[in-house]
Design a protein around this motif. Sequence first.
Motif, PDB file in Angstrom:
ATOM      1  N   ARG A 201       5.436  10.589 -70.215  1.00 38.18           N
ATOM      2  CA  ARG A 201       6.376  11.669 -70.474  1.00 38.18           C
ATOM      3  C   ARG A 201       6.681  11.767 -71.954  1.00 38.18           C
ATOM      4  O   ARG A 201       6.615  10.777 -72.679  1.00 38.18           O
ATOM      5  N   GLU A 202       7.044  12.965 -72.382  1.00 34.57           N
ATOM      6  CA  GLU A 202       7.368  13.178 -73.789  1.00 34.57           C
ATOM      7  C   GLU A 202       8.788  12.690 -74.099  1.00 34.57           C
ATOM      8  O   GLU A 202       9.595  12.483 -73.203  1.00 34.57           O
ATOM      9  N   ASN A 203       9.040  12.501 -75.391  1.00 33.73           N
ATOM     10  CA  ASN A 203      10.378  12.147 -75.886  1.00 33.73           C
ATOM     11  C   ASN A 203      10.932  10.871 -75.254  1.00 33.73           C
ATOM     12  O   ASN A 203      12.048  10.842 -74.749  1.00 33.73           O
ATOM     13  N   CYS A 204      10.113   9.820 -75.330  1.00 35.67           N
ATOM     14  CA  CYS A 204      10.532   8.523 -74.795  1.00 35.67           C
ATOM     15  C   CYS A 204      10.782   7.539 -75.925  1.00 35.67           C
ATOM     16  O   CYS A 204      10.185   7.631 -76.998  1.00 35.67           O
ATOM     17  N   LEU A 205      11.665   6.573 -75.676  1.00 31.23           N
ATOM     18  CA  LEU A 205      11.855   5.434 -76.565  1.00 31.23           C
ATOM     19  C   LEU A 205      11.065   4.268 -75.991  1.00 31.23           C
ATOM     20  O   LEU A 205      11.298   3.838 -74.855  1.00 31.23           O
ATOM     21  N   VAL A 206      10.126   3.761 -76.787  1.00 32.32           N
ATOM     22  CA  VAL A 206       9.271   2.651 -76.375  1.00 32.32           C
ATOM     23  C   VAL A 206       9.645   1.453 -77.233  1.00 32.32           C
ATOM     24  O   VAL A 206       9.712   1.553 -78.457  1.00 32.32           O
ATOM     25  N   ALA A 207       9.884   0.295 -76.602  1.00 29.88           N
ATOM     26  CA  ALA A 207      10.339  -0.859 -77.369  1.00 29.88           C
ATOM     27  C   ALA A 207       9.984  -2.145 -76.663  1.00 29.88           C
ATOM     28  O   ALA A 207       9.799  -2.192 -75.440  1.00 29.88           O
ATOM     29  N   GLY A 208       9.891  -3.233 -77.453  1.00 29.14           N
ATOM     30  CA  GLY A 208       9.738  -4.559 -76.882  1.00 29.14           C
ATOM     31  C   GLY A 208       8.397  -5.200 -77.152  1.00 29.14           C
ATOM     32  O   GLY A 208       7.492  -4.619 -77.746  1.00 29.14           O
ATOM     33  N   ILE A 209       8.291  -6.469 -76.728  1.00 27.99           N
ATOM     34  CA  ILE A 209       7.056  -7.244 -76.816  1.00 27.99           C
ATOM     35  C   ILE A 209       6.822  -7.900 -75.450  1.00 27.99           C
ATOM     36  O   ILE A 209       7.501  -8.874 -75.121  1.00 27.99           O
ATOM     37  N   PRO A 210       5.924  -7.382 -74.623  1.00 33.69           N
ATOM     38  CA  PRO A 210       5.160  -6.145 -74.824  1.00 33.69           C
ATOM     39  C   PRO A 210       6.061  -4.924 -74.640  1.00 33.69           C
ATOM     40  O   PRO A 210       7.082  -4.990 -73.958  1.00 33.69           O
ATOM     41  N   ALA A 211       5.687  -3.824 -75.260  1.00 30.94           N
ATOM     42  CA  ALA A 211       6.522  -2.626 -75.246  1.00 30.94           C
ATOM     43  C   ALA A 211       6.516  -1.938 -73.888  1.00 30.94           C
ATOM     44  O   ALA A 211       5.511  -1.938 -73.176  1.00 30.94           O
ATOM     45  N   LYS A 212       7.667  -1.369 -73.551  1.00 33.53           N
ATOM     46  CA  LYS A 212       7.832  -0.573 -72.342  1.00 33.53           C
ATOM     47  C   LYS A 212       8.707   0.627 -72.658  1.00 33.53           C
ATOM     48  O   LYS A 212       9.423   0.639 -73.661  1.00 33.53           O
ATOM     49  N   VAL A 213       8.675   1.618 -71.798  1.00 35.96           N
ATOM     50  CA  VAL A 213       9.566   2.770 -71.966  1.00 35.96           C
ATOM     51  C   VAL A 213      10.986   2.337 -71.616  1.00 35.96           C
ATOM     52  O   VAL A 213      11.254   1.875 -70.504  1.00 35.96           O
ATOM     53  N   LYS A 214      11.903   2.480 -72.572  1.00 38.39           N
ATOM     54  CA  LYS A 214      13.292   2.058 -72.386  1.00 38.39           C
ATOM     55  C   LYS A 214      14.227   3.230 -72.092  1.00 38.39           C
ATOM     56  O   LYS A 214      15.201   3.090 -71.348  1.00 38.39           O
ATOM     57  N   LYS A 215      13.934   4.380 -72.705  1.00 44.71           N
ATOM     58  CA  LYS A 215      14.775   5.562 -72.507  1.00 44.71           C
ATOM     59  C   LYS A 215      13.901   6.790 -72.493  1.00 44.71           C
ATOM     60  O   LYS A 215      12.800   6.796 -73.030  1.00 44.71           O
ATOM     61  N   GLU A 216      14.430   7.848 -71.875  1.00 44.43           N
ATOM     62  CA  GLU A 216      13.748   9.139 -71.867  1.00 44.43           C
ATOM     63  C   GLU A 216      14.671  10.208 -72.435  1.00 44.43           C
ATOM     64  O   GLU A 216      15.864   9.986 -72.626  1.00 44.43           O
ATOM     65  N   ASN A 217      14.086  11.353 -72.747  1.00 46.50           N
ATOM     66  CA  ASN A 217      14.836  12.510 -73.257  1.00 46.50           C
ATOM     67  C   ASN A 217      15.539  12.195 -74.577  1.00 46.50           C
ATOM     68  O   ASN A 217      16.707  12.558 -74.786  1.00 46.50           O
ATOM     69  N   ILE A 218      14.843  11.481 -75.460  1.00 44.89           N
ATOM     70  CA  ILE A 218      15.406  11.216 -76.789  1.00 44.89           C
ATOM     71  C   ILE A 218      14.732  12.129 -77.802  1.00 44.89           C
ATOM     72  O   ILE A 218      13.594  12.594 -77.601  1.00 44.89           O
ATOM     73  N   THR A 219      15.416  12.386 -78.913  1.00 39.56           N
ATOM     74  CA  THR A 219      14.898  13.260 -79.955  1.00 39.56           C
ATOM     75  C   THR A 219      15.192  12.640 -81.316  1.00 39.56           C
ATOM     76  O   THR A 219      16.338  12.193 -81.551  1.00 39.56           O
ATOM     77  N   LEU A 220      14.207  12.602 -82.185  1.00 40.87           N
ATOM     78  CA  LEU A 220      14.395  12.098 -83.543  1.00 40.87           C
ATOM     79  C   LEU A 220      15.023  13.180 -84.398  1.00 40.87           C
ATOM     80  O   LEU A 220      14.495  14.295 -84.497  1.00 40.87           O
ATOM     81  N   GLU A 221      16.149  12.873 -85.025  1.00 41.95           N
ATOM     82  CA  GLU A 221      16.786  13.809 -85.948  1.00 41.95           C
ATOM     83  C   GLU A 221      16.472  13.397 -87.370  1.00 41.95           C
ATOM     84  O   GLU A 221      16.699  12.252 -87.765  1.00 41.95           O
ATOM     85  N   LYS A 222      15.916  14.326 -88.126  1.00 41.07           N
ATOM     86  CA  LYS A 222      15.530  14.038 -89.511  1.00 41.07           C
ATOM     87  C   LYS A 222      16.642  14.478 -90.470  1.00 41.07           C
ATOM     88  O   LYS A 222      17.374  15.388 -90.213  1.00 41.07           O
TER      89      LYS A 222
END
Length: 222
Positions: A201-222
């Motif tokens: 899915r789009e707009n996911c937060l991926v994190a960890g060792i090993p990495a996994k999807v932690k959150k969905e529906n996130i957006t990077l604000e510049k």
Amino acid sequence: MMHQLNRLLCFIYSIYFNFKYLLLKDAIYLPIKINYKTKVYIDNSSRIIVSSTTKKMFMVEIGFKGTKFISKNSEQSLTLINNSKLILNANCVIGEGHNIYCNNGILTINNDVYINRNVLIQCENKIELGKDTLLGWNVSLRDTDGHNLNSSGQTRSENAPILIGKKVWLAANVVILKGSIITNGSIVATGSIVPGVIVKRENCLVAGIPAKVKKENITLEK
């Protein structure tokens, strides 16, 4: 005085680089600005392609820029061997301290990609960075194991493509390994190791060792 000398040397080297490694029809626009400190080795079977339809002077920068409080690698290099291709598009930046090694691989860097200091890219299959993607400092992308593996008495060497979507942020010290797919708008958190993760899915937060999807529906604000 030294700054002006460095600028002059980079300008001269960029002219040489464009006419040596690009097709003449592209080289005349001088689309690539490259730091003269970059060690370049490109064999006769490999090539650089500037795929943007509208070409302008120094629309691609190699070996410049990067976060100043992060020490850059003492050497930076660009190596293309064994039918490799480096495909570059407009307004992409490869920062200082880079180490790019392509061996029979295709590396594509799309429009408006910014790569911070000390990136390590090992491409022996296919790596693509989507439009508007941002790489933090000390990021590594490797689409190959790098060494042969012995499994049940059989030796094998495996590689698989890495696909990074549009408007992705790979934060500092991230490692992306073979077979990983990061979808549009996603973020990979600092220090994560992504061992062939496919984000569906789009707009996911991926994190960890090993990495996994932690959150969905996130957006990077510049």
